[in-house]
Design a protein around this motif. Sequence first.
Motif, mmCIF file in Angstrom:
data_model
loop_
_atom_site.group_PDB
_atom_site.id
_atom_site.type_symbol
_atom_site.label_atom_id
_atom_site.label_comp_id
_atom_site.label_asym_id
_atom_site.label_seq_id
_atom_site.Cartn_x
_atom_site.Cartn_y
_atom_site.Cartn_z
ATOM 1 N N ASP A 43 -50.226 81.352 13.503
ATOM 2 C CA ASP A 43 -48.896 81.214 14.091
ATOM 3 C C ASP A 43 -47.974 80.471 13.127
ATOM 4 O OD1 ASP A 43 -49.418 82.353 16.794
ATOM 5 O OD2 ASP A 43 -50.818 80.673 16.926
ATOM 6 N N ASP A 55 -50.289 77.485 11.567
ATOM 7 C CA ASP A 55 -51.256 77.020 12.558
ATOM 8 C C ASP A 55 -52.342 78.083 12.684
ATOM 9 O OD1 ASP A 55 -49.607 74.878 12.946
ATOM 10 O OD2 ASP A 55 -48.862 75.528 14.908
ATOM 11 N N SER A 57 -55.595 79.234 15.009
ATOM 12 C CA SER A 57 -56.154 78.956 16.332
ATOM 13 C C SER A 57 -57.344 79.853 16.638
ATOM 14 C CB SER A 57 -55.087 79.130 17.417
ATOM 15 O OG SER A 57 -54.692 80.476 17.526
ATOM 16 N N GLY A 59 -59.209 81.309 20.074
ATOM 17 C CA GLY A 59 -59.118 81.461 21.518
ATOM 18 C C GLY A 59 -60.052 82.560 21.989
ATOM 19 N N ASN A 87 -57.625 76.878 23.992
ATOM 20 C CA ASN A 87 -57.485 77.263 22.595
ATOM 21 C C ASN A 87 -57.668 76.055 21.681
ATOM 22 O OD1 ASN A 87 -56.924 79.851 23.371
ATOM 23 N ND2 ASN A 87 -54.750 79.770 22.924
ATOM 24 N N ILE A 89 -56.699 74.603 18.139
ATOM 25 C CA ILE A 89 -55.624 74.850 17.182
ATOM 26 C C ILE A 89 -55.680 73.824 16.053
ATOM 27 C CG2 ILE A 89 -53.130 75.038 16.857
ATOM 28 C CD1 ILE A 89 -52.882 75.721 19.815
ATOM 29 N N THR A 91 -53.288 72.605 13.087
ATOM 30 C CA THR A 91 -51.905 72.701 12.637
ATOM 31 C C THR A 91 -51.778 72.340 11.159
ATOM 32 O OG1 THR A 91 -51.448 70.426 13.315
ATOM 33 C CG2 THR A 91 -51.050 72.153 14.942
ATOM 34 N N ILE A 105 -62.515 72.044 14.701
ATOM 35 C CA ILE A 105 -62.325 72.864 15.891
ATOM 36 C C ILE A 105 -63.520 72.663 16.817
ATOM 37 C CG2 ILE A 105 -62.547 75.260 16.671
ATOM 38 C CD1 ILE A 105 -60.507 76.083 14.645
#
Length: 205
Positions: A43, A55, A57, A59, A87, A89, A91, A105
């Motif tokens: 993202d 970012d 992620s 999910g 999720n 994430i 960053t 994570i």
Amino acid sequence: TTGIDNAFGEVLPALENTEFIAAEALINATIRTGELMLLVSMDHVDDGMTDDCIDLSLGRASGVPMLGTDEAFLPGQTLARDSSFDNAIVTNTAVVDGVAVGSPITATIPIQILDAAIEFEILDGAVRLEQHEDGLASGVFAGGLDIATIINVVANEGVAQELKDLLSSVLYVVADLAPDESGECQQLSITFEYTATPVYLFAEE
């Protein structure tokens, strides 16, 4: 440790010999039925191949996937994001030459053992996404499994005693992460290699 470890891989042959679990086949089956569809996405991207601030992620998707005759996911289908999954994430990471890496994570992966649906939390993990020219992607997702939690969860799920005894005797032998004050490791490294197909997601309400 440096690099990617997978101590859990050393346990799989022993588990599969018990005939209680065929881990790889079960995981693949849960993917094909839509029970375990992980989403790796970027993202805030200006350039999908090289961008110094994105970012990354991890999910999960929900729905019934469309499969080809080879039982692989068909690209371009539309799925829903699983709102019950938190999720993970990372960053302000980067994508360089189409490769993005993010950590730490934490994520939960469901594993089916006989009639027991057991969810294992992967701790302090990392995810790598490598984009390919054909539009597909591949990578790895790795982290640690807390051994005491595994044994406790299995014990509470009514799994056969033979499997409980096997896990209790084997897991600490191959453990390779999070040593305690005495130097005994309390976590087991686990690594998933994946190939990914691009999909669309329904807009969230």
